[in-house]
Design an enzyme around this catalytic site. Structure first.
Site, PDB file in Angstrom:
ATOM      1  N   HIS A  44      -3.236   3.048   7.423  1.00 50.95           N
ATOM      2  CA  HIS A  44      -2.857   3.924   6.309  1.00 50.95           C
ATOM      3  C   HIS A  44      -1.426   4.411   6.395  1.00 50.95           C
ATOM      4  CE1 HIS A  44      -7.282   4.882   5.402  1.00 50.95           C
ATOM      5  NE2 HIS A  44      -6.800   3.973   4.604  1.00 50.95           N
ATOM      6  N   CYS A  72      -1.195  -5.984 -10.808  1.00 51.28           N
ATOM      7  CA  CYS A  72      -0.693  -4.605 -10.832  1.00 51.28           C
ATOM      8  C   CYS A  72      -1.368  -3.752  -9.759  1.00 51.28           C
ATOM      9  CB  CYS A  72      -0.862  -3.992 -12.213  1.00 51.28           C
ATOM     10  SG  CYS A  72      -2.567  -3.889 -12.760  1.00 51.28           S
TER      11      CYS A  72
HETATM   12  C1  PEP Z   1      -6.403  -1.880  -9.302  1.00 50.48           C
HETATM   13  O1  PEP Z   1      -7.615  -1.684  -9.243  1.00 50.48           O
HETATM   14  O2  PEP Z   1      -5.778  -2.680  -8.573  1.00 50.48           O
HETATM   15  C2  PEP Z   1      -5.592  -1.138 -10.282  1.00 50.48           C
HETATM   16  C3  PEP Z   1      -4.329  -1.427 -10.486  1.00 50.48           C
HETATM   17  O3  PEP Z   1      -6.201  -0.110 -10.916  1.00 50.48           O
HETATM   18  P1  PEP Z   1      -6.473   1.329 -10.232  1.00 50.48           P
HETATM   19  O4  PEP Z   1      -5.869   1.316  -8.868  1.00 50.48           O
HETATM   20  O5  PEP Z   1      -5.872   2.335 -11.132  1.00 50.48           O
HETATM   21  O6  PEP Z   1      -7.972   1.356 -10.234  1.00 50.48           O
END
Ligand code: PEP
Ligand code: MG
Length: 551
Positions: A183, A479
């Site tokens: 982490h 993303c």
């Molecule tokens: C993911 O799940 O990788 C994402 C970008 O969405 P979040 O982290 O907001 O769930």
């Protein structure tokens, strides 16, 4: 002398060493002088105080930092730990000793499991010491202060401390323990901190020694020449003034737009300043986390338009509300769920309450038609092509031009070819895709070791979506956190990803790494990663297979 460890990111920094002071005396295992009920009450209060402090830090942090700290809060509140503490006190031990030994023994179990599980042991040990310090009323892990920026050297800094490090004070972080996926390292990356972890022997470097920390080579040089130090310092000033950055591309010119993940107007401005070529993920739910009522269409349209306008005409990909599980929205009244991550979250809230989705789509259409920039819209947590089609139908009926979905659920990755038949684009959320592929709750620190997108199982699913995108000749973005790891970003591009969206602090390192390799070379690296048996094996295969160093 040169110490070698593992670099996090690619940065380089120079400065005087300051070692972290250890101030908490180890508790003794002798019998307690206090009644048992008093010790139990003391232990309870100390754990509550530690949980409250970590919660407070989580609220002041965002993204990966907030997630890691929230996971630590859950570790403090773990009923198994409490049972062990209570049992020790019943045996006549002090609250200090009971807390210390219980967290140590839980950490010992994780260590014995090895691999990435073992990397989480430091989180538990940290909580144990934090609790002992609270019980004894002594400060814990005091970060040194100095008039000039320094290189913080520690045995293994806790995630809680990494999350709140003052970046104007700390030029770099070096630890003798830890690993690149612990982490602490994840947080260092998210915060853009130059770091080298697992560099044994560094604790022997005396305070005030000038060192150069080079994350790209994973080295700490304790005898640099004055000239080298000057060079590093001027290099850092230059790269800080680097804007406007060149667009993301491979060495042979394949354009890979590098985008940012944002949740507010301030984030959007930061993204632009750091050279983002647009926004690949606007987490719309972040705008309304504190709202007690559903925001009106007008309120939503105003917020979205402000963000799109802040991007100066560049593309913004807005995600419809991804509420539920780790992101509860008070006005949704989802009720209690046994397994919220597997429950009504993401698009499922919009399916359950269509008016919620319709209002948001209407607001997004107003933003699209305001003429301040380009808007793409996608839905989270889509399970299959039929669900994708359902969303696309609603979004188009509302008047949206560019409509896509997020692939975060393995079922959706497996039918990606069918999904591409109905959408304009796809963005992969690797955080959730990893959670669901590995069957490990991303909020549960005890299984955090599974949350590693380098796992070949996750990479193979991404490869399937990449192949579908290539066949459909449509865009594919990533993303999730994976896009912000420069080496993993190479693998993603090799798997067919056409743009990457990340925390703005990661843009520079990903850009400078990508431009060093050709599209054929990253495809070769992707083959190496996919063929590995474990996340660690994939990471190692790619490191060893790099045709030249990343910088
Ligand atoms: C993911 O799940 O990788 C994402 C970008 O969405 P979040 O982290 O907001 O769930
Ligand atoms: Mg997600």
């Amino acid at each position: 002398m040169k110490y070698t460890g593992m670099g996090v990111g690619l940065g380089v920094a120079a400065g005087p060493v300051k070692r972290m002071a250890h101030t908490v005396p180890e508790p003794t295992g002798g019998p307690s002088t206090l009644p048992k009920d008093v010790e139990i009450e003391r232990a309870k209060r100390a754990l509550d105080a530690v949980a409250a402090e970590l919660e407070h830090r989580a609220q002041r942090s965002e993204g990966a930092a907030a997630e890691v700290l929230s996971a630590q809060v859950m570790m403090v509140q773990d009923p198994d730990v409490w049972d062990e503490i209570e049992a020790s006190i019943e045996e006549g031990k002090s609250a200090e000793w009971a807390a210390h030994s219980s967290f140590e023994s839980m950490a010992g179990i994780l260590k014995s499991l090895g691999g990435t599980q073992a990397e989480r042991a430091v989180d538990l040990i940290d909580i144990g010491w934090r609790t002992v310090a609270t019980l004894m009323g002594v400060p814990y892990g005091v970060i040194p202060v100095s008039d000039e920026p320094f290189v913080l050297v520690a045995d293994d800094l806790s995630p809680a401390d990494t999350a709140v490090l003052d970046l104007t004070q700390v030029a770099a972080l070096v630890t003798s323990g830890g690993s690149p996926t612990a982490h602490t390292a994840i947080l260092a990356r998210a915060r853009g901190l130059v770091a080298v972890v697992s560099a044994s022997g560094v604790l022997d470097i005396p305070d005030d020694t000038i060192v150069i920390v080079d994350a790209a080579t994973g080295t700490v040089d304790s005898e640099p020449s004055a000239e080298q130090v000057e060079q590093v310092k001027s290099q850092r000033t230059e790269s800080a003034d680097d804007a406007p950055a060149s667009p993301g591309r491979t060495s042979d010119g394949t354009a890979i737009p590098l985008l940012a993940n944002v949740g507010s107007v301030a984030d959007a401005k930061e993204a632009l300043a750091k050279g983002a070529e647009g926004v690949g993920l606007l987490r719309t739910e972040f705008l309304f986390l504190g709202a007690s009522e559903q925001p009106s269409v007008e309120t939503q349209a105003t917020e979205y338009t402000e963000i799109v306008a802040a991007l100066g005409g560049q593309k913004v990909t807005a995600r419809t509300l991804d509420a539920g599980a780790d992101k509860p929205l008070p006005f949704l009244n989802l009720g209690h769920e046994e397994n919220p991550a597997l429950g009504v979250r993401g698009i499922r809230t919009g399916i359950k309450d269509e008016s919620l989705l319709k209002n948001q789509l209407e607001a997004l259409v107003q933003t699209q038609n305001a003429g301040v920039g380009e808007l793409w819209v996608m839905a989270p947590m889509i399970a299959d092509a039929a669900e994708a089609e359902w969303f696309v139908k609603h979004a188009r009926a509302a008047g949206l031009n560019k409509v896509g979905v997020m692939i975060e659920v393995p079922s959706c990755a497996l039918v990606a070819e069918d999904v591409y038949k109905v959408v304009d684009f796809v963005s992969i959320g690797t955080n959730d895709l990893t959670q669901y592929t590995m069957a490990a709750d991303r909020q549960n620190g005890a299984v955090a070791g599974y949350q590693d997108a380098w796992h070949p199982a996750v990479l193979r699913l991404i490869g399937m979506v990449g192949a579908a995108a290539t066949k459909a000749k449509k865009p594919l973005s990533v993303c999730g956190e994976a896009a912000s790891d420069p080496l993993l970003a190479l693998v993603l591009v090799g798997l067919g990803v056409t743009s990457l969206s990340m925390t703005p602090n990661a843009l520079r390192d990903v850009r400078s790494t990508l431009v060093r390799y050709s599209i054929d070379e990253v495809r070769e690296l992707a083959n190496l990663a996919v063929a590995a048996g474990t996340a660690a094996g994939a990471r190692e295969a790619v490191r060893a297979g790099l045709p030249r160093p990343p910088r």
